[in-house]
Design a protein around this motif. Structure first.
Motif, PDB file in Angstrom:
ATOM      1  N   ASP A 190       0.824  -1.208   0.000  1.00  0.00           N
ATOM      2  CA  ASP A 190       0.000   0.000   0.000  1.00  0.00           C
ATOM      3  C   ASP A 190       0.858   1.258   0.000  1.00  0.00           C
ATOM      4  O   ASP A 190       1.904   1.306   0.667  1.00  0.00           O
ATOM      5  CB  ASP A 190      -0.909   0.031   1.237  1.00  0.00           C
ATOM      6  CG  ASP A 190      -2.084  -0.915   1.118  1.00  0.00           C
ATOM      7  OD1 ASP A 190      -2.636  -1.029   0.010  1.00  0.00           O
ATOM      8  OD2 ASP A 190      -2.448  -1.542   2.126  1.00  0.00           O
ATOM      9  N   ALA A 191       0.401   2.234  -0.739  1.00  0.00           N
ATOM     10  CA  ALA A 191       1.024   3.558  -0.658  1.00  0.00           C
ATOM     11  C   ALA A 191       0.666   4.171   0.687  1.00  0.00           C
ATOM     12  O   ALA A 191      -0.309   3.772   1.334  1.00  0.00           O
ATOM     13  CB  ALA A 191       0.528   4.430  -1.804  1.00  0.00           C
ATOM     14  N   LYS A 192       1.439   5.131   1.123  1.00  0.00           N
ATOM     15  CA  LYS A 192       1.226   5.752   2.426  1.00  0.00           C
ATOM     16  C   LYS A 192      -0.181   6.330   2.522  1.00  0.00           C
ATOM     17  O   LYS A 192      -0.640   7.033   1.631  1.00  0.00           O
ATOM     18  CB  LYS A 192       2.256   6.858   2.654  1.00  0.00           C
ATOM     19  CG  LYS A 192       2.230   7.435   4.054  1.00  0.00           C
ATOM     20  CD  LYS A 192       3.354   8.442   4.264  1.00  0.00           C
ATOM     21  CE  LYS A 192       3.341   8.992   5.689  1.00  0.00           C
ATOM     22  NZ  LYS A 192       4.447   9.965   5.912  1.00  0.00           N
ATOM     23  N   GLY A 193      -0.877   5.987   3.606  1.00  0.00           N
ATOM     24  CA  GLY A 193      -2.213   6.510   3.832  1.00  0.00           C
ATOM     25  C   GLY A 193      -3.329   5.693   3.199  1.00  0.00           C
ATOM     26  O   GLY A 193      -4.505   5.999   3.379  1.00  0.00           O
ATOM     27  N   ILE A 194      -2.965   4.631   2.462  1.00  0.00           N
ATOM     28  CA  ILE A 194      -3.965   3.792   1.805  1.00  0.00           C
ATOM     29  C   ILE A 194      -3.928   2.392   2.418  1.00  0.00           C
ATOM     30  O   ILE A 194      -2.864   1.835   2.659  1.00  0.00           O
ATOM     31  CB  ILE A 194      -3.695   3.698   0.287  1.00  0.00           C
ATOM     32  CG1 ILE A 194      -3.791   5.090  -0.354  1.00  0.00           C
ATOM     33  CG2 ILE A 194      -4.676   2.738  -0.380  1.00  0.00           C
ATOM     34  CD1 ILE A 194      -3.429   5.102  -1.819  1.00  0.00           C
ATOM     35  N   VAL A 195      -5.108   1.848   2.702  1.00  0.00           N
ATOM     36  CA  VAL A 195      -5.201   0.489   3.217  1.00  0.00           C
ATOM     37  C   VAL A 195      -6.047  -0.304   2.232  1.00  0.00           C
ATOM     38  O   VAL A 195      -7.275  -0.264   2.266  1.00  0.00           O
ATOM     39  CB  VAL A 195      -5.838   0.453   4.629  1.00  0.00           C
ATOM     40  CG1 VAL A 195      -5.920  -0.978   5.128  1.00  0.00           C
ATOM     41  CG2 VAL A 195      -5.035   1.312   5.590  1.00  0.00           C
ATOM     42  N   ASP A 196      -5.369  -1.000   1.346  1.00  0.00           N
ATOM     43  CA  ASP A 196      -6.074  -1.694   0.277  1.00  0.00           C
ATOM     44  C   ASP A 196      -5.427  -3.051  -0.015  1.00  0.00           C
ATOM     45  O   ASP A 196      -6.029  -4.100   0.165  1.00  0.00           O
ATOM     46  CB  ASP A 196      -6.078  -0.814  -0.979  1.00  0.00           C
ATOM     47  CG  ASP A 196      -6.858  -1.435  -2.121  1.00  0.00           C
ATOM     48  OD1 ASP A 196      -7.686  -2.310  -1.853  1.00  0.00           O
ATOM     49  OD2 ASP A 196      -6.650  -1.026  -3.278  1.00  0.00           O
ATOM     50  N   LYS A 197      -4.164  -3.040  -0.392  1.00  0.00           N
ATOM     51  CA  LYS A 197      -3.470  -4.295  -0.747  1.00  0.00           C
ATOM     52  C   LYS A 197      -3.087  -5.106   0.487  1.00  0.00           C
ATOM     53  O   LYS A 197      -3.086  -6.329   0.455  1.00  0.00           O
ATOM     54  CB  LYS A 197      -2.235  -3.966  -1.579  1.00  0.00           C
ATOM     55  CG  LYS A 197      -2.576  -3.263  -2.882  1.00  0.00           C
ATOM     56  CD  LYS A 197      -1.325  -2.796  -3.625  1.00  0.00           C
ATOM     57  CE  LYS A 197      -1.701  -2.033  -4.874  1.00  0.00           C
ATOM     58  NZ  LYS A 197      -0.501  -1.510  -5.584  1.00  0.00           N
ATOM     59  N   ARG A 198      -2.700  -4.436   1.532  1.00  0.00           N
ATOM     60  CA  ARG A 198      -2.440  -5.020   2.847  1.00  0.00           C
ATOM     61  C   ARG A 198      -1.405  -6.146   2.824  1.00  0.00           C
ATOM     62  O   ARG A 198      -1.502  -7.124   3.562  1.00  0.00           O
ATOM     63  CB  ARG A 198      -3.741  -5.502   3.483  1.00  0.00           C
ATOM     64  CG  ARG A 198      -4.818  -4.431   3.552  1.00  0.00           C
ATOM     65  CD  ARG A 198      -6.014  -4.846   4.376  1.00  0.00           C
ATOM     66  NE  ARG A 198      -5.730  -4.720   5.801  1.00  0.00           N
ATOM     67  CZ  ARG A 198      -6.620  -5.019   6.749  1.00  0.00           C
ATOM     68  NH1 ARG A 198      -7.819  -5.453   6.427  1.00  0.00           N
ATOM     69  NH2 ARG A 198      -6.303  -4.886   8.017  1.00  0.00           N
ATOM     70  N   THR A 199      -0.406  -6.013   2.000  1.00  0.00           N
ATOM     71  CA  THR A 199       0.708  -6.966   1.993  1.00  0.00           C
ATOM     72  C   THR A 199       1.590  -6.696   3.208  1.00  0.00           C
ATOM     73  O   THR A 199       1.909  -5.556   3.508  1.00  0.00           O
ATOM     74  CB  THR A 199       1.531  -6.821   0.705  1.00  0.00           C
ATOM     75  OG1 THR A 199       0.702  -7.139  -0.414  1.00  0.00           O
ATOM     76  CG2 THR A 199       2.741  -7.759   0.717  1.00  0.00           C
ATOM     77  N   ARG A 200       1.955  -7.759   3.893  1.00  0.00           N
ATOM     78  CA  ARG A 200       2.828  -7.623   5.057  1.00  0.00           C
ATOM     79  C   ARG A 200       4.286  -7.917   4.719  1.00  0.00           C
ATOM     80  O   ARG A 200       5.194  -7.343   5.304  1.00  0.00           O
ATOM     81  CB  ARG A 200       2.348  -8.570   6.167  1.00  0.00           C
ATOM     82  CG  ARG A 200       1.073  -8.081   6.833  1.00  0.00           C
ATOM     83  CD  ARG A 200       0.571  -9.049   7.868  1.00  0.00           C
ATOM     84  NE  ARG A 200      -0.289  -8.352   8.822  1.00  0.00           N
ATOM     85  CZ  ARG A 200      -0.946  -8.951   9.812  1.00  0.00           C
ATOM     86  NH1 ARG A 200      -0.869 -10.261   9.960  1.00  0.00           N
ATOM     87  NH2 ARG A 200      -1.686  -8.248  10.643  1.00  0.00           N
ATOM     88  N   SER A 201       4.493  -8.843   3.805  1.00  0.00           N
ATOM     89  CA  SER A 201       5.863  -9.161   3.401  1.00  0.00           C
ATOM     90  C   SER A 201       5.852  -9.775   2.017  1.00  0.00           C
ATOM     91  O   SER A 201       4.869 -10.396   1.594  1.00  0.00           O
ATOM     92  CB  SER A 201       6.520 -10.122   4.397  1.00  0.00           C
ATOM     93  OG  SER A 201       5.859 -11.378   4.393  1.00  0.00           O
TER      94      SER A 201
END
Length: 448
Positions: free
Chosen positions: A152-163
């Motif tokens: 996710d780009a800063k301020g966006i919660v969409d893809k939510r990849t952790r690693s």
């Protein structure tokens, strides 16, 4: 006017009754999921309650739960509006277990013996960092862009990849973590655990201690239609046994994970719904039945616990991994294993090298072919406890790709034709997260 208010009052009463009737049975599952998630995330990976609630528990209805952590007692509780409180306890070596009121917390229990010996070999075969390796056929600018695009780009919660980790020819060529995570973070693999469970049968098969093509050794099935079910049928999810796996409602899977004392017996007790070897039906109950079958291959519970680690997990250096148990003390082979992203990649590398780990053959090369062969009825999407791309699920990835998959987009991709292992851990499933686009971007960074 009085009549109007009576009608409104009656309607509200009906609404309250309907909501209570349809939601109350779910409360046990909601609080159960939440308590288990809080206990595991906190005591295994040392995450804060707030972090778990905003991440792992940020699921419709689950976010209704109110949670508490007891540090001294090493347990977590959860309830919904004060109702249906559930408790999950943490025990070193066994992880967190969701318990019921009948569970004896003072009863002695066995824990697996681990071998975490440190050696001076470089990753993946040891504990040292790799030397920098630059491959002439990799466009690193494109690769890093593709990897960054998975987050996710800063301020966006969409893809939510952790690693996201990319390994080419046994070398890490890209590695990135979201805020709050790093190479030491243990992440729940959910159903990637199924592939771990299946692999143990491959190891036993190599040792000539088990034949998956023979009828499953279940005494309760000897005198009915289930007697013809083989272990291979179970591994391919085509046993024909009745099972419902629908996490949006109360189903066999949710009742097993959040209510059963011995999860391995839930599928065992189900009747035949289809003729064995004719119908593919994904079932977490089947995998826990396989864990139950594994337990019965050993004289003692200690031997069963040790085998998972000595024969596979510690053997390939997955030292961070913790496989959690149910109330009966058996591993929840369907769903509950935690490990760092790097350690998850080692599992993928084991299959990439067809069972050979730094010169030692853990399972026969034919086993890797076996798990990656399409199961009839799965449309080329499933093998033997591994997911496949034979049916073109990911159109921009090679057909020989296969993977260990878990809830919310946990993936260990094995790409034999490209000498690649790709691990993605996150909180979004296929559809919400563009897995094909991620694979296309990574593969596109290799020069032809």
């Amino acid at each position: 006017m009085k009549k109007f208010f009576k009608v409104i009052g009656f309607a509200l009463l009906l609404a309250v009754f309907y909501i209570g009737f349809t939601t109350y049975p779910k409360l046990d599952l909601i609080s159960g999921f939440s308590a288990k998630s809080i206990a595991s995330g906190h005591f295994i990976d040392h995450r804060s309650q707030e972090m778990i609630e905003k991440g792992d528990n940020d699921i419709k209805l689950i976010d209704l739960a109110k949670n508490k952590i007891n540090e001294a007692g090493k347990f977590a509780t959860a309830s919904v509006y004060g109702l249906k409180e559930r408790k999950a306890i943490y025990r070193e070596g066994l992880g967190a277990t969701l318990i019921d009121d009948n569970f004896d917390v003072n009863k002695p229990y066995d824990t697996p013996k681990r071998n975490k010996t440190v050696n001076d070999l470089a990753f993946p075969y040891g504990d040292m960092e790799q030397k920098d390796t630059v491959f002439a056929n990799v466009d690193y600018a494109k690769l890093n862009s593709a990897v960054a695009n998975a987050f996710d780009a800063k301020g966006i919660v969409d893809k939510r990849t952790r690693s996201l980790l990319v390994i080419y020819k046994d070398k890490i060529i890209a590695e990135k973590y979201d805020t709050g995570f790093d190479k030491n973070s243990k992440i729940l693999g959910w159903s990637m655990t199924k592939s771990i469970t299946a692999t143990l049968f491959g190891i036993l098969a190599k040792e000539r201690k088990y034949n998956v093509n023979k009828r499953a050794p279940i005494a309760e099935w000897k005198n009915d239609d289930r007697k013809v079910i083989t272990t291979s049928d179970l591994l391919h999810m085509k046993s024909g046994l009745a099972w419902e796996e629908n996490y949006s409602t109360i189903c066999d899977a949710t009742k097993m994970l959040f209510q059963a004392e011995n999860m391995g017996r839930v599928q065992l007790e189900k009747p035949v719904a289809f003729k064995p070897n004719t119908h593919w039906n994904y079932s977490s109950g089947t995998t826990n039945l396989l864990s139950y079958i594994l337990r019965n291959q050993f004289k003692t519970h200690q031997e069963y616990l040790d085998f998972w680690y000595s024969a596979l997990i510690d053997k390939i250096g997955m030292k961070s991994m913790v496989v959690e148990t149910d109330m009966a003390g058996n591993f929840v082979g369907s769903s509950y294993s935690w490990a760092t992203t790097r350690d998850w990649s080692k599992f993928g590398l084991l299959y990439l090298h067809q069972g050979n780990w730094n010169g030692e053959q853990l399972f026969d090369a034919g086993w890797a072919e076996y798990v990656a062969a399409p199961t009839k009825g799965s449309k080329g999407d499933y093998g033997a406890h591994f997911w496949l791309n034979a049916g073109g699920r990911y159109p921009d990835a090679p057909k020989d790709l296969y993977s260990a998959n878990g809830f919310q987009g946990q993936k260990v991709f094995i790409l034999p034709s490209h000498d690649l292992v790709i691990v993605r851990m996150g909180l979004t499933e296929d559809g919400k997260f563009d897995v094909n686009g991620m694979l296309k971007g990574i593969l596109g960074s290799f020069k032809k």
